[in-house]
Design a protein around this motif. Structure first.
Motif, PDB file in Angstrom:
ATOM      1  N   ARG A 216      33.658  10.546 -21.554  1.00  0.00           N
ATOM      2  CA  ARG A 216      32.482  11.256 -22.075  1.00  0.00           C
ATOM      3  C   ARG A 216      31.511  11.722 -20.999  1.00  0.00           C
ATOM      4  O   ARG A 216      30.749  12.655 -21.229  1.00  0.00           O
ATOM      5  N   PHE A 217      31.481  11.031 -19.863  1.00  0.00           N
ATOM      6  CA  PHE A 217      30.492  11.343 -18.823  1.00  0.00           C
ATOM      7  C   PHE A 217      31.143  12.112 -17.675  1.00  0.00           C
ATOM      8  O   PHE A 217      32.348  11.997 -17.452  1.00  0.00           O
ATOM      9  N   PRO A 218      30.338  12.877 -16.890  1.00  0.00           N
ATOM     10  CA  PRO A 218      30.889  13.524 -15.689  1.00  0.00           C
ATOM     11  C   PRO A 218      31.424  12.473 -14.706  1.00  0.00           C
ATOM     12  O   PRO A 218      30.989  11.314 -14.736  1.00  0.00           O
ATOM     13  N   LYS A 219      32.335  12.926 -13.835  1.00  0.00           N
ATOM     14  CA  LYS A 219      33.014  11.999 -12.920  1.00  0.00           C
ATOM     15  C   LYS A 219      32.024  11.221 -12.041  1.00  0.00           C
ATOM     16  O   LYS A 219      32.168  10.017 -11.842  1.00  0.00           O
ATOM     17  N   GLY A 220      30.995  11.929 -11.546  1.00  0.00           N
ATOM     18  CA  GLY A 220      30.000  11.291 -10.672  1.00  0.00           C
ATOM     19  C   GLY A 220      29.285  10.145 -11.378  1.00  0.00           C
ATOM     20  O   GLY A 220      29.025   9.097 -10.778  1.00  0.00           O
ATOM     21  N   VAL A 221      28.974  10.355 -12.663  1.00  0.00           N
ATOM     22  CA  VAL A 221      28.284   9.317 -13.445  1.00  0.00           C
ATOM     23  C   VAL A 221      29.193   8.100 -13.591  1.00  0.00           C
ATOM     24  O   VAL A 221      28.762   6.952 -13.431  1.00  0.00           O
ATOM     25  N   SER A 222      30.482   8.350 -13.870  1.00  0.00           N
ATOM     26  CA  SER A 222      31.443   7.239 -14.006  1.00  0.00           C
ATOM     27  C   SER A 222      31.543   6.429 -12.720  1.00  0.00           C
ATOM     28  O   SER A 222      31.591   5.199 -12.759  1.00  0.00           O
ATOM     29  N   ILE A 223      31.570   7.142 -11.585  1.00  0.00           N
ATOM     30  CA  ILE A 223      31.681   6.438 -10.296  1.00  0.00           C
ATOM     31  C   ILE A 223      30.432   5.590 -10.057  1.00  0.00           C
ATOM     32  O   ILE A 223      30.521   4.433  -9.648  1.00  0.00           O
ATOM     33  N   PHE A 224      29.246   6.180 -10.360  1.00  0.00           N
ATOM     34  CA  PHE A 224      27.997   5.428 -10.208  1.00  0.00           C
ATOM     35  C   PHE A 224      28.015   4.177 -11.105  1.00  0.00           C
ATOM     36  O   PHE A 224      27.664   3.078 -10.663  1.00  0.00           O
ATOM     37  N   LEU A 225      28.442   4.352 -12.365  1.00  0.00           N
ATOM     38  CA  LEU A 225      28.480   3.220 -13.306  1.00  0.00           C
ATOM     39  C   LEU A 225      29.443   2.133 -12.820  1.00  0.00           C
ATOM     40  O   LEU A 225      29.172   0.943 -12.964  1.00  0.00           O
ATOM     41  N   TRP A 226      30.549   2.573 -12.222  1.00  0.00           N
ATOM     42  CA  TRP A 226      31.519   1.602 -11.695  1.00  0.00           C
ATOM     43  C   TRP A 226      30.895   0.805 -10.547  1.00  0.00           C
ATOM     44  O   TRP A 226      30.954  -0.428 -10.532  1.00  0.00           O
ATOM     45  N   ILE A 227      30.250   1.503  -9.584  1.00  0.00           N
ATOM     46  CA  ILE A 227      29.686   0.818  -8.411  1.00  0.00           C
ATOM     47  C   ILE A 227      28.618  -0.190  -8.846  1.00  0.00           C
ATOM     48  O   ILE A 227      28.632  -1.354  -8.417  1.00  0.00           O
ATOM     49  N   GLN A 228      27.696   0.258  -9.753  1.00  0.00           N
ATOM     50  CA  GLN A 228      26.631  -0.677 -10.142  1.00  0.00           C
ATOM     51  C   GLN A 228      27.196  -1.868 -10.927  1.00  0.00           C
ATOM     52  O   GLN A 228      26.733  -2.992 -10.776  1.00  0.00           O
ATOM     53  N   SER A 229      28.249  -1.601 -11.737  1.00  0.00           N
ATOM     54  CA  SER A 229      28.801  -2.729 -12.510  1.00  0.00           C
ATOM     55  C   SER A 229      29.526  -3.713 -11.599  1.00  0.00           C
ATOM     56  O   SER A 229      29.484  -4.926 -11.827  1.00  0.00           O
ATOM     57  N   GLU A 230      30.156  -3.217 -10.531  1.00  0.00           N
ATOM     58  CA  GLU A 230      30.793  -4.127  -9.569  1.00  0.00           C
ATOM     59  C   GLU A 230      29.729  -4.984  -8.860  1.00  0.00           C
ATOM     60  O   GLU A 230      29.938  -6.181  -8.633  1.00  0.00           O
ATOM     61  N   LEU A 231      28.590  -4.365  -8.522  1.00  0.00           N
ATOM     62  CA  LEU A 231      27.503  -5.120  -7.875  1.00  0.00           C
ATOM     63  C   LEU A 231      26.969  -6.206  -8.798  1.00  0.00           C
ATOM     64  O   LEU A 231      26.708  -7.332  -8.375  1.00  0.00           O
ATOM     65  N   VAL A 232      26.828  -5.848 -10.082  1.00  0.00           N
ATOM     66  CA  VAL A 232      26.358  -6.819 -11.080  1.00  0.00           C
ATOM     67  C   VAL A 232      27.343  -7.981 -11.187  1.00  0.00           C
ATOM     68  O   VAL A 232      26.955  -9.150 -11.254  1.00  0.00           O
ATOM     69  N   ILE A 233      28.643  -7.649 -11.163  1.00  0.00           N
ATOM     70  CA  ILE A 233      29.665  -8.694 -11.302  1.00  0.00           C
ATOM     71  C   ILE A 233      29.678  -9.601 -10.057  1.00  0.00           C
ATOM     72  O   ILE A 233      29.852 -10.813 -10.170  1.00  0.00           O
ATOM     73  N   ILE A 234      29.434  -9.012  -8.878  1.00  0.00           N
ATOM     74  CA  ILE A 234      29.352  -9.832  -7.655  1.00  0.00           C
ATOM     75  C   ILE A 234      28.165 -10.801  -7.772  1.00  0.00           C
ATOM     76  O   ILE A 234      28.273 -11.989  -7.446  1.00  0.00           O
ATOM     77  N   ALA A 235      27.023 -10.294  -8.300  1.00  0.00           N
ATOM     78  CA  ALA A 235      25.835 -11.152  -8.471  1.00  0.00           C
ATOM     79  C   ALA A 235      26.121 -12.267  -9.467  1.00  0.00           C
ATOM     80  O   ALA A 235      25.739 -13.427  -9.262  1.00  0.00           O
ATOM     81  N   THR A 236      26.822 -11.916 -10.543  1.00  0.00           N
ATOM     82  CA  THR A 236      27.172 -12.912 -11.559  1.00  0.00           C
ATOM     83  C   THR A 236      28.093 -13.957 -10.945  1.00  0.00           C
ATOM     84  O   THR A 236      27.924 -15.163 -11.158  1.00  0.00           O
ATOM     85  N   ASP A 237      29.061 -13.462 -10.198  1.00  0.00           N
ATOM     86  CA  ASP A 237      30.032 -14.337  -9.569  1.00  0.00           C
ATOM     87  C   ASP A 237      29.353 -15.320  -8.635  1.00  0.00           C
ATOM     88  O   ASP A 237      29.732 -16.491  -8.553  1.00  0.00           O
ATOM     89  N   LEU A 238      28.334 -14.817  -7.952  1.00  0.00           N
ATOM     90  CA  LEU A 238      27.567 -15.662  -7.035  1.00  0.00           C
ATOM     91  C   LEU A 238      26.959 -16.836  -7.813  1.00  0.00           C
ATOM     92  O   LEU A 238      27.067 -17.996  -7.409  1.00  0.00           O
ATOM     93  N   ALA A 239      26.340 -16.527  -8.959  1.00  0.00           N
ATOM     94  CA  ALA A 239      25.705 -17.571  -9.779  1.00  0.00           C
ATOM     95  C   ALA A 239      26.740 -18.600 -10.223  1.00  0.00           C
ATOM     96  O   ALA A 239      26.512 -19.810 -10.163  1.00  0.00           O
ATOM     97  N   GLU A 240      27.899 -18.086 -10.665  1.00  0.00           N
ATOM     98  CA  GLU A 240      28.903 -18.986 -11.229  1.00  0.00           C
ATOM     99  C   GLU A 240      29.534 -19.866 -10.153  1.00  0.00           C
ATOM    100  O   GLU A 240      29.745 -21.058 -10.340  1.00  0.00           O
ATOM    101  N   PHE A 241      29.782 -19.250  -9.019  1.00  0.00           N
ATOM    102  CA  PHE A 241      30.387 -19.959  -7.903  1.00  0.00           C
ATOM    103  C   PHE A 241      29.479 -21.058  -7.379  1.00  0.00           C
ATOM    104  O   PHE A 241      29.900 -22.187  -7.168  1.00  0.00           O
ATOM    105  N   ILE A 242      28.223 -20.674  -7.158  1.00  0.00           N
ATOM    106  CA  ILE A 242      27.257 -21.648  -6.637  1.00  0.00           C
ATOM    107  C   ILE A 242      27.061 -22.767  -7.655  1.00  0.00           C
ATOM    108  O   ILE A 242      26.990 -23.948  -7.297  1.00  0.00           O
ATOM    109  N   GLY A 243      27.021 -22.404  -8.942  1.00  0.00           N
ATOM    110  CA  GLY A 243      26.850 -23.408  -9.990  1.00  0.00           C
ATOM    111  C   GLY A 243      27.977 -24.430  -9.993  1.00  0.00           C
ATOM    112  O   GLY A 243      27.745 -25.644 -10.008  1.00  0.00           O
TER     113      GLY A 243
END
Length: 416
Positions: A91-118
């Motif tokens: 549904r979204f232009p390619k650039g938007v999809s790439i941006f959404l992918w990058i930010q979601s990967e960053l969010v998952i890294i942050a989440t992973d950090l919490a879970e790992f440290i926990g």
């Protein structure tokens, strides 16, 4: 009878009662693991020790919101046979999809950090293993859980459900040991109030730690091909049965989060102790209520960290495949995502501070998952007869505005 045939027997009305429900239970429990990750431990223990039972209503409200959000995600998968990132890519232009992918990967890294440290902190508190070797053991443990996924999603769902059960039992024991004032617990759950700016900040933190972007992406992928509806009527029936799964899983996650606040209020607040570090909380629980209470807290932290770290890896797989149509081996992904938490642990940062910072990064990602979710699920062309009712869409936008607004407030407070 295999899983697919028992699901279709349930849809055709050939099975009744609990047997009818069983084939549909599971996806929400995997998503719900994100709601009891170690980031929640940090905010809930602080909330209970600072304000007693005052902020229990925030958890209650957060979990009601979570039921709506997760049900929209599950419904998108059932209606379209696609996950949220895949629909966004279409549904979204390619650039938007790439941006959404990058930010979601960053969010998952942050989440992973919490879970790992926990999880590493849980090992350190229980067995005295230093943080770095504890983190390596955590990595090995999360690989073992991913191995369950290779054996099919029923094995994974059973494994995750068993881990959730251990966390529930650990906190049930702690609540009994804390001997809380149940009258005050009831009042705290249903009376919305604050006590100064600090309590508003904590409430925003609790909300930020509850609504998880990666759980939104993941849930749509867990329902997309699990049981495929042969027509619109069948899809509606599948959604009704999956909704029971969501309510049950969110009830359990909400109860665990409330238990954290109740234990902290019953043991720390009652004794005039304000505790913000999980290791301090562990030792105080041991001093006040005995070693078994402390051990059950450490065990809850360890199991919650382990189970949620594997869920983060699965979510990473979904966002990459969905947004940019690329895949890497799950084990390779797991290996790559262990690097940031190991680096932070080596650098000697306070584990609880790292947990809180990870929640702030998470806050950034919520809008990017929630807004497309509401846009897509309220679109009849995408959803067919499962499109949102107008009331659902309105509620969805109100929740989005509230969650995004609170998270912006939290970020501004943190920075300035």
């Amino acid at each position: 009878m295999d899983h697919k045939s028992s699901a279709h027997a349930a849809l055709d009305g050939r099975t009744k009662g609990l047997k009818r429900l069983l084939p549909f239970l599971g996806p929400a429990f995997i998503a719900a693991v994100a709601y009891i990750d170690p980031g929640n431990f940090a905010t809930n223990i602080t909330a209970g020790s600072k304000y007693g039972y005052l902020l229990l209503w925030v958890i209650f409200a957060s979990n009601l919101m979570a039921v709506l959000i997760q049900s929209l995600s599950a419904k998108l998968g059932i209606a379209t046979g696609k996950n949220l990132p895949e629909v966004a890519r279409e549904r979204f232009p390619k650039g938007v999809s790439i941006f959404l992918w990058i930010q979601s990967e960053l969010v998952i890294i942050a989440t992973d950090l919490a879970e790992f440290i926990g999880a590493a902190l849980g090992l350190y508190l229980l067995f005295g293993i230093p943080m770095l070797p504890a983190a390596v053991i955590t990595a090995i443990g999360s690989f073992a859980i991913l191995e369950l996924q290779r054996r099919g999603y029923r094995a994974l769902e059973a494994g995750i459900a068993a881990m959730v059960l251990i966390v529930v039992l650990a906190f049930a024991f702690q609540v009994i040991a804390a001997n809380p004032d149940f009258g005050a617990v009831g009042t705290g759950m249903i009376t919305p109030r604050f006590d100064g700016v600090d309590s508003i900040l904590l409430a925003a933190g609790i909300l930020g730690a509850t609504v998880m972007p990666h759980a939104i992406y993941l849930h749509s992928s867990l329902t997309q091909n699990r049981i495929v509806g042969r027509n619109e009527a069948e899809k509606k029936r599948i959604f009704k049965l999956e909704f029971v799964d969501i309510v049950l899983a969110m009830l359990i996650a909400g109860a665990v989060n409330m238990a954290m606040v109740i234990v902290s209020a019953g043991l720390l607040f009652k004794n005039g102790l304000v505790v913000e570090d999980l290791d301090v909380a562990f030792h105080q629980f041991g001093t006040i209520a005995g070693p078994v209470t402390a051990v059950s807290f450490g065990l809850g932290l360890l199991i919650a960290g382990l189970s949620s770290s594997s869920v983060g890896t699965m979510a990473g797989d979904v966002v990459m495949q969905g947004f940019i149509n690329k895949r890497i081996n799950l084990y390779v992904r797991r290996a790559i995502t262990t690097i940031p938490p190991l680096a932070i642990i080596i650098s000697g940062v306070n584990p609880t501070s790292a947990l809180v910072m990870s929640q702030v990064i998470l806050s950034f990602g919520i809008a990017f998952a929630l807004i497309p979710l509401i846009l897509f699920t309220s679109n009849r062309k995408i959803m067919g007869s499962l499109a949102n009712h107008r009331i659902t869409t309105t509620l969805g936008w109100i929740i989005s505005a509230l969650v995004v607004g609170l998270n912006l407030f939290l970020i501004v407070q943190m920075l300035f």
